[in-house]
Design a protein around this motif. Structure first.
Motif, short mmCIF file in Angstrom:
data_model
loop_
_atom_site.label_atom_id
_atom_site.label_comp_id
_atom_site.label_asym_id
_atom_site.label_seq_id
_atom_site.Cartn_x
_atom_site.Cartn_y
_atom_site.Cartn_z
N GLU A 1 -16.39 20.61 38.09
CA GLU A 1 -16.75 19.44 38.92
C GLU A 1 -15.86 18.25 38.58
OE1 GLU A 1 -19.26 20.95 36.88
OE2 GLU A 1 -19.60 22.36 38.51
N ASN A 2 -14.81 18.47 37.81
CA ASN A 2 -13.87 17.42 37.46
C ASN A 2 -14.42 16.33 36.56
OD1 ASN A 2 -11.42 18.14 38.34
ND2 ASN A 2 -11.74 17.34 40.43
N SER A 3 -15.43 16.67 35.77
CA SER A 3 -15.84 15.65 34.80
C SER A 3 -15.43 16.12 33.40
CB SER A 3 -17.33 15.35 34.91
OG SER A 3 -18.05 16.52 34.67
N TYR A 4 -15.44 15.20 32.46
CA TYR A 4 -14.96 15.51 31.12
C TYR A 4 -16.12 15.82 30.19
CZ TYR A 4 -10.88 13.24 33.04
OH TYR A 4 -9.83 12.90 33.84
N ARG A 5 -15.88 16.74 29.28
CA ARG A 5 -16.90 17.10 28.30
C ARG A 5 -16.22 17.33 26.95
NH1 ARG A 5 -22.56 17.75 29.69
NH2 ARG A 5 -22.62 18.03 31.93
N LEU A 6 -17.05 17.19 25.91
CA LEU A 6 -16.56 17.38 24.55
C LEU A 6 -16.98 18.77 24.07
CD1 LEU A 6 -15.19 15.44 22.53
CD2 LEU A 6 -17.46 14.89 21.66
N ARG A 7 -16.09 19.45 23.37
CA ARG A 7 -16.56 20.67 22.72
C ARG A 7 -16.14 20.68 21.26
NH1 ARG A 7 -13.60 25.98 22.92
NH2 ARG A 7 -11.41 25.39 22.99
N SER A 8 -16.87 21.44 20.45
CA SER A 8 -16.61 21.47 19.00
C SER A 8 -16.15 22.85 18.60
CB SER A 8 -17.89 21.20 18.21
OG SER A 8 -18.51 20.03 18.65
N LEU B 1 -24.31 24.62 30.04
CA LEU B 1 -23.58 23.76 30.99
C LEU B 1 -22.99 24.54 32.14
CD1 LEU B 1 -21.88 21.49 28.34
CD2 LEU B 1 -23.92 21.00 29.69
N GLU B 2 -22.91 25.86 32.00
CA GLU B 2 -22.36 26.63 33.11
C GLU B 2 -23.23 27.86 33.34
OE1 GLU B 2 -18.90 28.29 30.13
OE2 GLU B 2 -18.53 26.66 31.53
N ASN B 3 -23.23 28.32 34.59
CA ASN B 3 -24.05 29.48 34.92
C ASN B 3 -23.15 30.69 35.12
OD1 ASN B 3 -25.83 31.31 35.87
ND2 ASN B 3 -26.57 30.07 37.59
N LYS B 4 -22.97 31.47 34.06
CA LYS B 4 -22.17 32.68 34.22
C LYS B 4 -22.83 33.82 33.47
CE LYS B 4 -18.87 31.45 30.61
NZ LYS B 4 -17.53 31.21 30.22
N ARG B 5 -22.43 35.05 33.81
CA ARG B 5 -23.14 36.23 33.28
C ARG B 5 -22.54 36.75 31.98
NH1 ARG B 5 -27.47 37.44 35.91
NH2 ARG B 5 -27.67 36.62 38.02
N THR B 6 -21.62 36.00 31.39
CA THR B 6 -21.11 36.37 30.07
C THR B 6 -21.47 35.25 29.11
OG1 THR B 6 -19.02 35.30 30.57
CG2 THR B 6 -19.14 37.68 30.95
N LEU B 7 -21.55 35.59 27.84
CA LEU B 7 -21.90 34.56 26.84
C LEU B 7 -21.18 34.86 25.53
CD1 LEU B 7 -23.63 32.18 25.81
CD2 LEU B 7 -25.46 33.81 25.36
#
Ligand code: FRU
Length: 538
Positions: A366-373, A474-480
């Motif tokens: 959606e073109n927004s920014y997020r932080l990941r660790s 944060l996302e809807n996908k069938r892998t994790l």
């Protein structure tokens, strides 16, 4: 006088006799009570092998962290004479790899301006402060002096910012004679200065927490500071006091853009109760931090911008003088929560830090920014026996690690699942005492969870395991993708390559031995599973 002493000795004797008798007669002799008194067992069961914990007594926030000449320096809020919070000193520890730490003599002691609260340290490469030389640049620490006497006398100006410098790479410190360098303008909570070098204008920027906002200051020499601007009125979470801020620029992965990230710890008000760290993304022009409009709108809709959704990662800030190849920053947090930090069942020492995490920015669909660790502490040298599996169909209940195959109490686990169905995937880490640490993912609700209600000793605080901790996916996908590190009394879980992180502590009655996966799914697959024992013989 003699009589009084005699009387009170008598009383002590009677209390002792009563205690011995009642402990002999007590039916409620639970292992928990006997156990807590045994320091050696405490050490064996709960002293982490890969995380920093002080040899003795109380610790809270990480302070003044910097990297210099191949060494990581960690200072920390420390009460050297008690295992509960008290007059704060800066303890000190050094590591070459962020895993094995050597505790050093105390770095900063309280003085006539107050005790030493949280703050930061910078390597003053150009000797802007004049405290050293360009050949031997000073390390400058910027911290809050907390004056308890003034607070007791009713003043609200009892927190002021001060500096100290070191000419021997952070080992010994001299306090600046003209302290404080930023005087309290009349704000009750005015603390935790974090300083960065702002290259564009060749100046220092200081960020501090002032009640429920943050303030920015600038300086050319780390001694004279002028106020620039403030941030936070009506933005983000305000259910507690703002503390331990940080401000840094990060590249956005896969683009040639950079954005500014502003961290603010808050207590209480965390997503699962008590202490937690929220983040804001925007721009900083050397004077003012402006949050991205889009980010602010999302924030107003739901408060889910936390560096960690677990209950035990607080007051985390980044190292000075450290940058990864990709331009990332390195964060370390305090692995506890003000709700119960002083009550946890370790006697000799209280609490540990998290492992080091590299922070990275990415752009969502959606073109927004997020932080990941990203787990950044170098565990490679500590890896021992491993078990690996690939391509296994998930049945109702799978034993991933069975008893005696691997020492699970200090281990790293990686799991990749695919074909997720609209149901729960629950991992249970268990021991011979029947304790269970439960965590997992609910694909129907798109929620991650950690439940430590049956994980061992929990009764020391009713806030400890009241409800499971939850975090939105944060996302809807069938892998994790899941990666987690266990270190005796803690778990740090990185879901979706660190897009959602949950850190929690727990106190089992026996070492954890088995790992099971439970689910009602029938067509999901474990694409990859690896458990790696971690041993620290250093
Ligand atoms: C955060 C904090 C800081 C303060 C320090 C005192 O945990 O409250 O704001 O400087 O701890 O120990």
């Amino acid at each position: 006088m003699y009589r009084i002493i005699f009387k009170s000795e008598n009383k002590v004797l009677w209390i002792l006799i009563f205690m011995i008798l009642s402990s002999c007669m007590s039916k409620d002799k639970t292992p928990e009570k006997v156990f807590i008194k045994n320091e050696n067992l405490d050490e064996k069961m709960y002293r982490p092998s890969l995380h920093f914990s002080p040899k003795k007594n109380w610790m809270n926030d990480p302070n003044g962290m910097f990297y210099y000449k191949d060494k990581y320096h960690l200072y920390f809020q420390h009460h050297p004479y008690s295992n509960v919070w008290g007059p704060m000193h800066w303890g000190h520890a050094i590591s070459k790899d962020l895993i094995s730490w050597e505790e050093q003599p105390i770095a900063l002691f309280p003085d006539n301006l107050g005790t030493i609260f949280s703050g930061s340290a910078v390597v003053d490469h150009n000797n802007t402060s004049g405290f050293g030389t360009e050949i031997n640049p000073p390390i400058v620490a910027i911290y809050t002096n907390h004056n308890a006497k003034e607070a007791n006398e009713g003043s609200i100006k009892f927190q002021n910012q001060s500096i100290a410098y070191s000419l021997d790479e952070g080992q010994t410190w001299t306090k600046y004679i003209n302290n404080p360098i930023i005087k309290n303008p009349g704000v009750r909570d005015f603390r935790d200065p974090k300083v960065i070098w702002y290259e564009k204008d060749e100046k220092w920027i200081l960020t501090l927490a002032a009640s429920q906002i943050t303030q920015f200051y600038e300086s050319k020499d780390l001694k004279e500071w002028s106020y620039l601007s403030s941030f936070g009125e009506g933005i983000g979470n305000h259910n507690g006091v703002w503390e331990c801020p940080d401000l840094f620029e990060l590249p956005v992965r896969g683009t040639d853009q950079t954005k500014w990230v502003h961290l603010v710890s808050i207590n209480p008000g965390g997503p699962n109760g008590g202490s937690a760290t929220q983040y804001f993304i925007g721009d900083f022009d050397g004077k003012k931090f402006v949050i991205d409009h889009d980010f602010e709108t999302q924030m107003k809709n739901k408060h889910d911008f936390w560096t960690d959704f677990g209950k035990d990662n607080y007051a985390g800030v980044t190292f000075s003088n450290w940058e990864s190849d990709k331009g990332g920053v390195l964060l370390l947090g305090w692995m506890s929560n003000w709700q119960y930090a002083s009550k946890v069942p370790t006697n000799t020492w209280k609490s540990a830090m998290t492992l080091g995490r590299e922070l990275e920015l990415y752009k969502t669909k959606e073109n927004s920014y997020r932080l990941r660790s990203i787990l950044s502490s170098n565990l490679g040298d500590y890896e021992s026996t491993a078990i690996e599996k690939q391509g296994e169909l998930i049945k109702e209940n799978i034993t991933l690690v069975s008893k005696k195959t691997i020492d699970l109490s200090t281990a790293k686990v990686q799991i990749k699942l695919s074909g997720l169905e609209d149901t729960e995937y629950t991992f249970e880490i268990a021991n011979s005492s029947g304790d269970k640490l439960v965590f997992g993912y609910d694909h129907k609700e798109l929620l991650f969870f950690v439940d430590r209600n049956q994980s061992g000793k929990t009764k020391f605080s009713d806030q400890f395991s009241k409800k499971p901790s939850l975090a939105p996916r944060l996302e809807n996908k069938r892998t994790l993708d899941i990666e987690f590190v266990l270190d005796k009394a803690s778990i740090e879980i990185f879901f979706d390559e660190g897009k959602t992180v949950m850190t929690e502590i727990f106190f089992p009655n026996a070492p954890m031995e088995t790992l099971n996966l439970k689910t009602s799914a029938s067509n999901s697959i474990i694409d990859f599973f690896k458990v790696q024992e971690l041993k620290n013989n250093k």
